[in-house]
Design a protein around this motif. Sequence first.
Motif, PDB file in Angstrom:
ATOM      1  N   ALA A 119     -66.927 -48.378  16.750  1.00 31.26           N
ATOM      2  CA  ALA A 119     -66.736 -47.583  17.771  1.00 31.26           C
ATOM      3  C   ALA A 119     -68.018 -46.702  18.221  1.00 31.26           C
ATOM      4  CB  ALA A 119     -65.734 -46.291  17.392  1.00 31.26           C
ATOM      5  N   GLN A 120     -68.771 -46.466  17.264  1.00 29.11           N
ATOM      6  CA  GLN A 120     -70.325 -45.899  17.458  1.00 29.11           C
ATOM      7  C   GLN A 120     -71.362 -46.962  17.864  1.00 29.11           C
ATOM      8  OE1 GLN A 120     -70.919 -43.663  13.919  1.00 29.11           O
ATOM      9  NE2 GLN A 120     -69.943 -41.872  14.508  1.00 29.11           N
ATOM     10  N   THR A 121     -71.108 -48.355  17.439  1.00 33.31           N
ATOM     11  CA  THR A 121     -72.198 -49.340  17.713  1.00 33.31           C
ATOM     12  C   THR A 121     -71.956 -49.768  19.158  1.00 33.31           C
ATOM     13  OG1 THR A 121     -72.426 -49.534  15.292  1.00 33.31           O
ATOM     14  CG2 THR A 121     -73.191 -51.127  16.886  1.00 33.31           C
ATOM     15  N   TYR A 122     -70.806 -49.690  19.371  1.00 32.84           N
ATOM     16  CA  TYR A 122     -70.546 -50.515  20.886  1.00 32.84           C
ATOM     17  C   TYR A 122     -69.677 -49.656  21.717  1.00 32.84           C
ATOM     18  CZ  TYR A 122     -71.163 -54.597  17.663  1.00 32.84           C
ATOM     19  OH  TYR A 122     -71.550 -55.462  16.637  1.00 32.84           O
ATOM     20  N   PRO A 123     -70.187 -49.647  22.871  1.00 28.03           N
ATOM     21  CA  PRO A 123     -69.310 -48.847  24.063  1.00 28.03           C
ATOM     22  C   PRO A 123     -68.034 -49.195  24.125  1.00 28.03           C
ATOM     23  CG  PRO A 123     -70.969 -50.571  25.051  1.00 28.03           C
ATOM     24  CD  PRO A 123     -71.034 -50.769  23.588  1.00 28.03           C
ATOM     25  N   CYS A 124     -67.082 -48.483  23.286  1.00 24.49           N
ATOM     26  CA  CYS A 124     -65.505 -49.002  23.319  1.00 24.49           C
ATOM     27  C   CYS A 124     -64.957 -47.752  23.464  1.00 24.49           C
ATOM     28  CB  CYS A 124     -65.374 -49.988  22.646  1.00 24.49           C
ATOM     29  SG  CYS A 124     -65.390 -49.392  20.934  1.00 24.49           S
ATOM     30  N   ASP A 125     -63.727 -47.978  23.910  1.00 18.82           N
ATOM     31  CA  ASP A 125     -62.735 -46.744  23.840  1.00 18.82           C
ATOM     32  C   ASP A 125     -61.683 -46.984  22.763  1.00 18.82           C
ATOM     33  OD1 ASP A 125     -63.977 -45.238  26.172  1.00 18.82           O
ATOM     34  OD2 ASP A 125     -63.057 -46.889  27.518  1.00 18.82           O
ATOM     35  N   LEU A 126     -61.622 -48.190  22.378  1.00 14.31           N
ATOM     36  CA  LEU A 126     -60.634 -48.477  21.290  1.00 14.31           C
ATOM     37  C   LEU A 126     -61.034 -49.562  20.371  1.00 14.31           C
ATOM     38  CD1 LEU A 126     -57.411 -47.985  20.704  1.00 14.31           C
ATOM     39  CD2 LEU A 126     -56.780 -49.934  22.054  1.00 14.31           C
ATOM     40  N   VAL A 127     -60.887 -49.409  19.227  1.00 12.94           N
ATOM     41  CA  VAL A 127     -61.035 -50.639  18.039  1.00 12.94           C
ATOM     42  C   VAL A 127     -59.788 -50.991  17.751  1.00 12.94           C
ATOM     43  CG1 VAL A 127     -62.208 -51.274  15.947  1.00 12.94           C
ATOM     44  CG2 VAL A 127     -63.175 -49.353  17.516  1.00 12.94           C
ATOM     45  N   VAL A 128     -59.562 -52.351  17.585  1.00 11.38           N
ATOM     46  CA  VAL A 128     -58.302 -52.843  17.150  1.00 11.38           C
ATOM     47  C   VAL A 128     -58.874 -53.862  15.886  1.00 11.38           C
ATOM     48  CG1 VAL A 128     -56.191 -54.339  17.866  1.00 11.38           C
ATOM     49  CG2 VAL A 128     -57.313 -52.669  19.487  1.00 11.38           C
ATOM     50  N   SER A 129     -57.919 -53.756  14.905  1.00 13.55           N
ATOM     51  CA  SER A 129     -58.260 -54.682  13.610  1.00 13.55           C
ATOM     52  C   SER A 129     -57.075 -55.541  13.114  1.00 13.55           C
ATOM     53  CB  SER A 129     -58.729 -53.717  12.580  1.00 13.55           C
ATOM     54  OG  SER A 129     -57.609 -53.228  11.949  1.00 13.55           O
ATOM     55  N   ASP A 130     -57.498 -56.540  12.427  1.00 12.65           N
ATOM     56  CA  ASP A 130     -56.436 -57.290  11.688  1.00 12.65           C
ATOM     57  C   ASP A 130     -55.834 -56.579  10.648  1.00 12.65           C
ATOM     58  OD1 ASP A 130     -57.505 -59.284  13.530  1.00 12.65           O
ATOM     59  OD2 ASP A 130     -58.134 -60.576  12.007  1.00 12.65           O
ATOM     60  N   PHE A 131     -54.712 -57.281  10.166  1.00 11.75           N
ATOM     61  CA  PHE A 131     -54.295 -56.409   9.012  1.00 11.75           C
ATOM     62  C   PHE A 131     -53.559 -57.255   7.905  1.00 11.75           C
ATOM     63  CE2 PHE A 131     -51.205 -56.907  12.334  1.00 11.75           C
ATOM     64  CZ  PHE A 131     -50.255 -57.267  11.866  1.00 11.75           C
ATOM     65  N   TYR A 132     -53.020 -57.055   6.682  1.00 10.18           N
ATOM     66  CA  TYR A 132     -52.454 -57.654   5.837  1.00 10.18           C
ATOM     67  C   TYR A 132     -50.941 -57.177   5.859  1.00 10.18           C
ATOM     68  CZ  TYR A 132     -56.809 -58.584   3.270  1.00 10.18           C
ATOM     69  OH  TYR A 132     -57.801 -58.960   2.814  1.00 10.18           O
ATOM     70  N   ARG A 133     -49.946 -58.312   6.011  1.00  6.34           N
ATOM     71  CA  ARG A 133     -48.614 -58.186   6.131  1.00  6.34           C
ATOM     72  C   ARG A 133     -48.052 -58.480   4.921  1.00  6.34           C
ATOM     73  NH1 ARG A 133     -44.176 -58.207   6.149  1.00  6.34           N
ATOM     74  NH2 ARG A 133     -42.703 -58.839   7.635  1.00  6.34           N
ATOM     75  N   VAL A 134     -47.500 -57.326   4.226  1.00  9.16           N
ATOM     76  CA  VAL A 134     -46.875 -57.358   2.791  1.00  9.16           C
ATOM     77  C   VAL A 134     -45.216 -57.609   2.769  1.00  9.16           C
ATOM     78  CG1 VAL A 134     -46.893 -56.196   0.627  1.00  9.16           C
ATOM     79  CG2 VAL A 134     -48.917 -55.951   2.277  1.00  9.16           C
TER      80      VAL A 134
END
Length: 455
Positions: A119-134
Motif C-alpha cells: 500500500a505504501q510502495t505503490y499508488p493504490c487504494d486497495l491491496v488484495v492477497s492470496d490466501f490458504y484454504r483450510v
Amino acid sequence: MLYDSQQETDGLEYPIVSIIVPLYNAESVINRCVDSILKQNFRDFELLLVDDGSQDFSGRICDEYAAKDARVHVIHKENTGVSDSRNIAIRKARGTYLQFVDSDDWLTPEATGLLLSCAQTYPCDLVVSDFYRVVDNRIAHKGSIQENGLLTREKFASYMMEKPADFYYGVLWNKLYKKALIEQFHLEMDTEISWCEDFMFNLEYISHTQNIYVLRVPIYYYVKTKHSLSAQGISLTKTIKMKTMVFEYYKKFYKEVFDEKDYEKSRLQVYSFFLDAANDGIVPPVQLPGAARLGEERVQINPKVLENDTTLLDVYLKRKCLELCLNPITFRYDLQSEEVYLLLFLSQNHNMHTRKELADFIGQPQRKLNGALQRLKAHGYLTWTEHTSRDKASKSTARLLDIQLLPITEPILHELNEAQENYRHIIFSGFSETELNEYEELSKRLKENIIKILL
C-alpha cells in the motif's frame, strides 16, 4: 449497550493499521486468531476485538488480552450481527489503513507488514492477497488473479467478472483498505442483509478506487464453515429478495465501471454471478486439489533439533530464519528458493564469479545453480557473458560469469532489502544499542579468524 474495555489515551500517536475482528461465541478459536495477530512482524497496529454479545467466555478472553497488551481494545455490545460490529469498529478505528480478520481464521506472521508495504510502495487504494484454504488438517493455496502487481479498477473488475462469486473478491479478510476513502464516501456494511454483505461493501469501495495492488502471496488461513442462508434459518422469500438485491447492485457496479459498449459485451458474464452465487454454502471435499498438510506450507523447524546444541545448530537456525523472511518473495514472484538466494547474492556482489562459487553460496549443486540461472534468464531478470581467466602462478584457467541484473528485478531487489531488514529485526529483537555494537565487534573478529584459516 456498548462500552470499551480500554479507553483511548490522548496524546498517543495513532497506529498505522487498525485490525478489526468481530466475534460471537468464539472461545474455542479466538486465542489462535489473536495470537497470530499479536505475533505479526509489523508491530504498529491496534487490534479492535468486537464481542457481539457472546454467551460463552469469548468476551473474558478478549479482556485478558487487552489487560496484557496496550494495542488491544475490546468493544462489548449487544448481539446485533457481524455487519453492525464491523461498522462500529470502523468508526472507532484510528489507523490509516483497515484490515479485517474473522475470529475462526488466522494470519501468517508477515501478513500485515506485506499488505502495508504494498500500500505504501505503490499508488493504490486497495491491496488484495492470496490466501490458504483450510479444511480439517489440509490446506490449499488460493488466488484468482495470476498477474502480480498494480491493476486499474477496470482491469481488476474484468478479472472479477470471470469468477464473480469467488471468495477472493467478495470477502474482507484478504484485503487492506484506506480508512480515508471509507470516510470520504460514507461507506459501511449493510446491516439489513446477511448474505454477500462483504461483497456489496467491496463493490462500493472498489467503485471509488483508481488502482488496486494484487499481492500473490498467501497471508491468511481461511477455515471454511457453513455460512449459507439456509443454515441461518432464513426464509426462501427473504433469501430470493436478498440475492436479487445483491445482483442488482452487482449490475449497477459494472454499468458504472464500464462504458455502455463494454458492458453490453460482458452482460452475459455479469449475469453468471447469479448462477455462481446459487452455490452459496457448499463445502468442498476434504481432499482439496493441490492440497498440502497444514504446517507443511510454512518454514518449519523440528523442536527436537534444538535439544542438540551442535556446531551446525546456529548455522541451521539462522538459515531457517532467513528462509522465513525470504519466503514471501518466492511466493509473490513464483520463484524457487535457489533463485531467490542467487538474486540476493548478485544484488550485493557485482564481481565475476565461477559457477562453483555461486553454487557454494546458494548451498546447491551446480546443476541446481545452472537451472536457476536459466530460469531467471528466461524470466528476463538477468543476462550474462562468460570469460576465461588464467592464473599465471598455477597456470590454470577458470570460466567466470559476468552477470548483469536487468531493470525488471528492481522491485525484487527492493523486497530483498526489506527481507534482510526483517531478518535483522527478528534476530536482534530486544538487543540494546550497546549489545548490538558488542555483537558487531565480536562478529568482525570471528569473521577474521575464519578467513585466516580458509584463505
